[in-house]
Design an enzyme around this catalytic site. Structure first.
Site: not given
Ligand code: 13P
Length: 341
Positions: A176, A218
């Protein structure tokens, strides 16, 4: 290392019409969410909040994986079942946030992510609770001087090291890299930064010999800063996001699941939907892994007491995002409660 195990997890997490729920708020973030509805954060209220979301009836119709926070692994549903067991029983893959939050580079607003030390042994512990995948979040701040090459490289290297360790322990890594929405930057500034970040991340994954076919990306969407004077519309966000992904993401990657990153729930759904109506050929599955965009309306409707209203609000967002993964969402559905039940 069992590649078959990783492949099985990918098979269970890359399912047409479904996405991932991020329910991995740290104790501090969960307290913030609960404070927004005037509920005090205790171990028990955090359990009730998880119970609200994770036991929503029929969650498995729209959600194929849930990212949990460590505390939740040993907490139980109102019917006394451990949350990861409950999820597995209804056919949803349990996973775990394994990073230990952010730290600042000295004298800078830029941040790196903590948690590589001892990661392997923590993964073994999480596996015993039934976790089959993991998540690690890196962040990038857009300002006139940032992100720097140094921060981009360091975060890419750490994401790759984390992903490698996960695969060695039989867990699918969710990688991510979040380009933060905070600021006044334009969508084109966001494009440039996202492009650099993704280039570096995939170069680092390759260098570490991470199996791209057994990992999930992600990312944040390519979007204007929250405080930008003129913010780009749905069409431009969808087009530029797909463009940057096509320029950087190898076709072997099975799935891209966006974070919502401070978009409203409606924006997050509309953007995802538009990506699927552009008429572009997408080589990967493109779906969601939202936290706030799936849970915020549920928190408001629940208010610490109304379980059914909270669960209905959550299921509504989950269903609308499921429709968005197929390009079948329309704005009118936001108002049509009956259509989403
Ligand atoms: P949000 O969709 O609220 O941005 O959160 C996603 C997430 O996993 C943040 O690490």
């Amino acid at each position: 290392m069992s590649t078959q195990k990783l492949k099985d997890t990918i098979r269970d997490m890359v399912v047409a019409g479904k996405g991932i729920l991020a329910a991995d708020e740290s104790v501090k973030t969960a307290a913030k969410r609960l404070a927004s509805i005037n509920v005090e954060s205790t171990e028990e209220t955090r359990r009730q909040y998880r119970n609200l979301i994770l036991t929503a009836p029929g969650i498995e119709k729209y959600i194929c994986g849930v990212i949990l926070f460590e505390e939740t692994l040993s907490q139980k549903t109102n019917s006394g079942i451990l949350f990861p067991e409950h999820l597995a029983k209804v056919g949803v893959v349990p996973g775990i946030k394994v990073d230990e939050g952010l730290a600042e580079f000295e004298g800078s607003i830029e941040q790196y992510t903590k948690g590589l030390e001892g990661l392997g042994s923590r993964l073994e512990k999480y596996k015993k609770f039934g976790c089959r995948f993991a998540k690690w979040r890196a962040v990038y701040h857009i300002t006139k001087d940032t992100p720097t090459e140094m921060a981009i490289r360091r975060n890419a290297d750490d994401l790759a090291k984390y992903a490698k360790i996960c695969q060695e322990h039989g867990l699918v890594p969710i990688v991510e890299p979040e380009v933060l929405i905070d600021g006044t930057h334009s969508i084109d500034d966001c494009y440039k930064v996202t492009d650099k970040v993704l280039k570096e991340v995939f170069a680092a994954l390759k260098k570490e010999n991470v199996m791209i076919g057994c990992a999930i990306l992600k990312p944040s969407m390519v979007i204007s800063g929250k405080e930008a004077a003129a913010r780009a519309g749905v069409d431009e966000v969808a087009k530029k996001t797909i463009m940057v992904l096509k320029a950087n993401v190898p076709h072997e990657l099975p799935s891209i699941n966006f974070l919502s990153g401070g978009q409203t729930p409606q924006e997050a759904t509309a953007h995802l939907n538009r990506m699927h109506t552009l008429g572009e050929n997408l080589p990967w599955y493109v779906s969601f892994s939202y936290a706030r965009a799936l849970q915020d309306p549920a928190l408001k409707a629940w208010h610490g007491k109304n379980l059914e209203a909270g669960q209905q609000a959550f299921l509504k967002r989950a269903k609308l995002n499921s429709l968005a993964t197929m390009g079948k969402y329309t704005k009118e559905m936001e108002l049509d409660i009956a259509a989403v039940q």
